[in-house]
Design an enzyme around this catalytic site. Sequence first.
Site, short mmCIF file in Angstrom:
data_model
loop_
_atom_site.label_atom_id
_atom_site.label_comp_id
_atom_site.label_asym_id
_atom_site.label_seq_id
_atom_site.Cartn_x
_atom_site.Cartn_y
_atom_site.Cartn_z
N GLU A 68 33.60 -6.53 17.36
CA GLU A 68 33.62 -5.31 18.16
C GLU A 68 34.18 -4.17 17.33
O GLU A 68 35.27 -4.27 16.76
CB GLU A 68 34.44 -5.47 19.44
N GLY A 70 35.88 -0.72 17.24
CA GLY A 70 36.77 0.00 18.15
C GLY A 70 37.66 -0.98 18.88
O GLY A 70 37.18 -1.89 19.54
N VAL A 71 38.98 -0.81 18.74
CA VAL A 71 39.94 -1.75 19.33
C VAL A 71 40.72 -1.10 20.48
O VAL A 71 40.97 -1.73 21.50
CB VAL A 71 40.92 -2.27 18.26
N SER A 76 39.63 -5.30 25.46
CA SER A 76 38.31 -5.95 25.43
C SER A 76 38.30 -7.13 24.48
O SER A 76 37.58 -8.11 24.71
CB SER A 76 37.22 -4.94 25.06
N ASP A 93 39.14 -1.17 13.59
CA ASP A 93 39.59 0.15 14.01
C ASP A 93 40.22 0.85 12.82
O ASP A 93 40.70 0.20 11.88
CB ASP A 93 40.61 0.03 15.15
N ASP A 112 37.53 2.38 8.11
CA ASP A 112 36.97 3.67 8.52
C ASP A 112 35.49 3.45 8.80
O ASP A 112 34.69 3.27 7.87
CB ASP A 112 37.18 4.70 7.42
N ASP A 133 31.78 0.01 20.14
CA ASP A 133 32.55 0.78 21.11
C ASP A 133 33.59 1.59 20.36
O ASP A 133 34.74 1.68 20.77
CB ASP A 133 33.21 -0.16 22.13
N HIS A 136 31.74 6.79 19.01
CA HIS A 136 30.58 7.32 19.75
C HIS A 136 30.05 8.62 19.14
O HIS A 136 29.23 9.30 19.76
CB HIS A 136 30.88 7.52 21.23
N ASP A 162 28.27 3.73 25.28
CA ASP A 162 28.62 5.13 25.53
C ASP A 162 27.62 6.12 24.97
O ASP A 162 27.97 7.10 24.33
CB ASP A 162 30.03 5.42 25.00
#
Length: 231
Positions: A68, A70-71, A76, A93, A112, A133, A136, A162
Amino acid sequence: PDDIAFFNCRVGRKATYAESLKFNFFRDSHELKDIAKQEPTDKVAHNYLDKYEFFLKDFKDRKFNLLELGVFDGGSLRMWKKYFPNAEIYGVDIDRRCKAYEEDRIHVRIKDLSSLENLMELHDIQPEIIIDDASHIWSHQLKSLLALYQVLPSGGIFIMEDLETSLNMDLFPGFNDVQISGYDLCERVARVVCGKRPDTLNDPLSEEITKVGMATELVATMKGSCIFIKR
């Protein structure tokens, strides 16, 4: 009026409008949402999870790696860990504080995600499910799909979340840092999938979009999110 009952074919009896809303196509897909209420994530508010479960439930007891992007506060990642009891969960992240959310079967890498080089370094995870996630921002969404889709195996799933940042610029100013939005990218991939022919816009992304589309079995679009299943 809500109190007037009509015959509902799905349940085979009369039901009011309010009741019928509970009998929707995804009504049996509630486990992931139930877990998310214990491990708070905005995926509940976005109404993603019953749809996700419909596509992800076959992975339920398998051993695999989930990635995933984005933390945030780790909610999540903990949700995925509970829903997939045999999976290794990887979060990425830019915020180094997110390392604090590591635990058994949850791994956090600090990267990054605007950097193509950093995205390519994630290939060694060999994920079977990828969820974007992260920021965005349009350019970031383009890079994540085009850089990471290739690493998915047949049957692997990529979810871009998103996408309202592509369509509601009055609410999300500054996300449009490139000419092609995340939604535009998804639409062009879908055209390749449905048309069974290369992307026709003939711009610098056409070749990469064609590769993704030709490698895709299914594209599903919902409120704010798009799901790709690898051929």
